[in-house]
Write an enzyme that holds these catalytic residues in place. Structure first.
Site, PDB file in Angstrom:
ATOM      1  N   LYS A 115       0.820  -1.193   0.000  1.00 18.67           N
ATOM      2  CA  LYS A 115       0.000   0.000   0.000  1.00 18.67           C
ATOM      3  C   LYS A 115       0.867   1.262   0.000  1.00 18.67           C
ATOM      4  O   LYS A 115       0.450   2.324  -0.400  1.00 18.67           O
ATOM      5  CB  LYS A 115      -0.865   0.027   1.275  1.00 18.67           C
ATOM      6  N   GLY A 116       2.103   1.090   0.468  1.00 23.25           N
ATOM      7  CA  GLY A 116       2.949   2.251   0.760  1.00 23.25           C
ATOM      8  C   GLY A 116       3.242   3.164  -0.413  1.00 23.25           C
ATOM      9  O   GLY A 116       3.403   4.374  -0.238  1.00 23.25           O
ATOM     10  N   GLU A 172       7.869   1.567  -5.996  1.00 21.91           N
ATOM     11  CA  GLU A 172       7.907   1.168  -4.579  1.00 21.91           C
ATOM     12  C   GLU A 172       8.093   2.416  -3.705  1.00 21.91           C
ATOM     13  O   GLU A 172       8.552   3.460  -4.178  1.00 21.91           O
ATOM     14  CB  GLU A 172       9.059   0.160  -4.403  1.00 21.91           C
ATOM     15  N   ASP A 173       7.727   2.302  -2.433  1.00 26.04           N
ATOM     16  CA  ASP A 173       7.880   3.448  -1.526  1.00 26.04           C
ATOM     17  C   ASP A 173       9.323   3.629  -1.070  1.00 26.04           C
ATOM     18  O   ASP A 173       9.888   4.720  -1.145  1.00 26.04           O
ATOM     19  CB  ASP A 173       6.936   3.334  -0.309  1.00 26.04           C
ATOM     20  N   ASP A 213      14.892  -0.865   1.590  1.00 27.33           N
ATOM     21  CA  ASP A 213      15.598  -0.916   2.868  1.00 27.33           C
ATOM     22  C   ASP A 213      16.660  -2.034   2.781  1.00 27.33           C
ATOM     23  O   ASP A 213      17.757  -1.804   2.290  1.00 27.33           O
ATOM     24  CB  ASP A 213      14.541  -1.166   3.953  1.00 27.33           C
ATOM     25  N   LYS A 238      17.432   3.515   1.150  1.00 30.98           N
ATOM     26  CA  LYS A 238      18.331   3.498   2.326  1.00 30.98           C
ATOM     27  C   LYS A 238      19.463   2.527   2.035  1.00 30.98           C
ATOM     28  O   LYS A 238      19.467   1.405   2.565  1.00 30.98           O
ATOM     29  CB  LYS A 238      17.556   2.991   3.560  1.00 30.98           C
ATOM     30  N   PHE A 263      13.958   5.512  10.410  1.00 28.59           N
ATOM     31  CA  PHE A 263      12.626   4.980  10.149  1.00 28.59           C
ATOM     32  C   PHE A 263      11.703   6.150   9.846  1.00 28.59           C
ATOM     33  O   PHE A 263      11.548   7.060  10.652  1.00 28.59           O
ATOM     34  CB  PHE A 263      12.097   4.161  11.334  1.00 28.59           C
ATOM     35  N   ASP A 310       3.950   3.748   6.544  1.00 36.29           N
ATOM     36  CA  ASP A 310       3.157   3.550   7.761  1.00 36.29           C
ATOM     37  C   ASP A 310       3.968   3.058   8.943  1.00 36.29           C
ATOM     38  O   ASP A 310       5.109   2.613   8.817  1.00 36.29           O
ATOM     39  CB  ASP A 310       2.051   2.518   7.493  1.00 36.29           C
ATOM     40  N   ARG A 358      -0.092   6.941   7.040  1.00 36.50           N
ATOM     41  CA  ARG A 358       0.041   6.925   5.579  1.00 36.50           C
ATOM     42  C   ARG A 358      -0.498   8.207   4.946  1.00 36.50           C
ATOM     43  O   ARG A 358      -0.105   8.585   3.858  1.00 36.50           O
ATOM     44  CB  ARG A 358      -0.727   5.743   4.983  1.00 36.50           C
TER      45      ARG A 358
END
Ligand code: 5GP
Length: 169
Positions: free
Chosen positions: A37-38, A92-93, A96, A124, A145, A152, A158
């Protein structure tokens, strides 16, 4: 909470990435897929700035991180569109550890697509556990973070229009 990326900067990032994609995919009709969802707010803003006849779709994947270097990806929602022969762009959001997208990549590549590129709003690189380099990155950040603009914490935050660093101390 400290603002890390203001909404105006996110929009600027989307304008720049959109212009780049418009140039790189000239004459093509890529399928620009959002990873739920991000990535939703980022994907929605980004596609406004791609001046091509694109197609849009949404996928939802869960990644189970097994050992440090392997993962399993389960499709909670697969593509609605048949992706055979498509120039696929995955949005993609944030990247990581890199496990999710590096696991997804060979699965998508096995589906008879024409080409595959990854766009990530944030990256990141210092957190990588596996080698993965998104083809297009909005902004590279430190090991923090972050929440907001789709990102989220337990399904909250969000809806924030800026991106914040969560609980820095
Ligand atoms: P990875 O690259 O580790 O496989 O996973 C990427 C996913 O982890 C992202 O799609 C996102 O859902 C989550 N994630 C990683 N870093 C952050 C962060 O700083 N904030 C939030 N909210 N989610 C993150």
């Amino acid at each position: 909470m400290r603002v890390l990326v203001r909404h105006e900067e996110i929009v600027d990032i989307c304008k720049k990435l959109g212009a780049q994609l418009t140039k790189d995919y000239a004459g093509k009709q890529p399928l620009v897929a959002c990873v739920l969802k991000g990535a939703c707010p980022f994907h929605s803003e980004l596609i406004k700035h791609i001046d091509l006849d694109i197609e849009v779709d949404y996928i939802h994947v869960s990644s189970y991180k097994g050992t440090e270097s392997t993962g399993t990806v389960v499709f909670k929602k697969d593509f609605d569109i048949d992706i055979t022969g498509k120039d696929l762009i995955i949005v993609e959001d944030i990247v990581d550890t890199g496990v999710t997208l590096s696991t997804l990549k060979p699965i998508l590549e096995s589906k008879g697509i024409s080409s595959l590129k990854f766009v990530s709003m944030l990256d990141k690189p210092s957190k990588r556990k596996v080698e993965f380099k998104p083809d297009y990155v909005g902004k590279t950040i430190e090991d923090l973070f972050v929440i907001g603009f789709g990102l989220d914490l337990d399904e909250k935050y969000r809806n924030l229009k800026d991106i914040y660093v969560y609980n820095e101390d």
